[in-house]
Design an enzyme around this catalytic site. Structure first.
Site, PDB file in Angstrom:
ATOM      1  N   GLY B 104      43.188  44.924  49.466  1.00 21.68           N
ATOM      2  CA  GLY B 104      42.631  44.088  48.414  1.00 21.68           C
ATOM      3  C   GLY B 104      42.661  44.675  47.026  1.00 21.68           C
ATOM      4  O   GLY B 104      42.622  43.945  46.064  1.00 21.68           O
ATOM      5  N   CYS B 105      42.728  45.988  46.913  1.00 17.60           N
ATOM      6  CA  CYS B 105      42.748  46.569  45.573  1.00 17.60           C
ATOM      7  C   CYS B 105      44.179  47.006  45.241  1.00 17.60           C
ATOM      8  O   CYS B 105      45.101  46.297  45.550  1.00 17.60           O
ATOM      9  CB  CYS B 105      41.754  47.697  45.480  1.00 17.60           C
TER      10      CYS B 105
END
Lengths: 130, 106
Positions: B104-105
């Site tokens: 997600g990052c």
């Protein structure tokens, strides 16, 4: 709207035909494809970047802001939520040949008002059938 | 668990090559992994700036930083980051920084 035709070629590779243009879309080798073209997700991001760019060019043309050689660099992240993968984050840098200074925010607004970004922001109705 | 040998030491990595034991990381690990990732020569000050930032952020927050934050806090553009780490901030920089696979990052 013109018809966009997608035809299976081999493996995970498809050819796309639209208005007389033709190109290949494929998955990378890490994802089981043969890397004969950009992946569908990459194409989506490329579509967004090109659309943002086109709208910025139009704004720059009318506002007499230099834009020749403008460059956009984008990247994205995939969120893996169980069996549902999706693009969770798109980041882009826009470089103009000269810093537009106080007009930067107006240039950015012009780019952000493009059809692809507006579509992604709202989420269109998608109706597929066999 | 797959193992990766760098500089005569064995490291446990996942199927994508991400280090599984954060505390086993060293600057020698990053430098040795750079060659495997196709980064030629010694890591530069900008490589280390990114690696150190990612490790500090991870130590503080337990996740990898978002890309925009990475750019703003290091002063490097996306293009510069990809020039430094051709496989990108997640597959390249985070891997060399010894983080587990980011979700997600970056």
């Amino acid at each position: 709207m013109d018809l966009i035709s997608i035809k299976h070629e081999n493996g995970l590779c498809f050819s796309v035909s639209v208005r007389g243009h033709r190109f290949l879309v494929d998955m990378g080798e890490d994802d089981g494809g043969a890397d004969q073209g950009p992946s569908p997700a990459e194409l989506l991001i490329a579509s967004l970047g090109s659309c943002v760019g086109a709208h910025i060019v139009r704004y720059c043309q009318t506002s007499k802001i230099p834009y020749e050689g403008m460059e956009l660099n984008l990247t994205f992240q995939i969120a893996d939520e169980g069996n549902r993968k999706r693009i969770s984050n798109i980041v882009g840098d826009i470089s103009l040949p000269q810093d537009p200074g106080p007009r930067s925010s107006a240039v950015l607004r012009a780019g952000q008002n493009c059809i692809v970004r507006n579509t992604l922001a709202r989420g269109p109705e998608i109706d597929l059938d066999i | 668990m797959p193992q990766l040998e760098i500089g005569g030491k064995a490291y446990e990595v996942d199927e994508d090559g991400f280090l599984q034991e954060l505390d086993k990381w060293s600057r020698d690990f990053a430098q040795g992994y750079a060659a495997i990732e196709g980064i030629e020569g010694e890591l530069t000050a900008d490589h280390w700036k990114l690696i150190d930032y990612i490790r500090d952020y991870y130590t503080q927050y337990g996740i990898a930083p978002m890309i925009r934050k990475l750019c703003k806090d290091t002063g490097l553009s996306l293009k510069q980051i990809y020039e430094l780490f051709p496989s990108g901030p997640a597959k390249g920089a985070c891997k060399l920084a010894g983080l587990s696979k980011p979700t997600g990052c970056v």
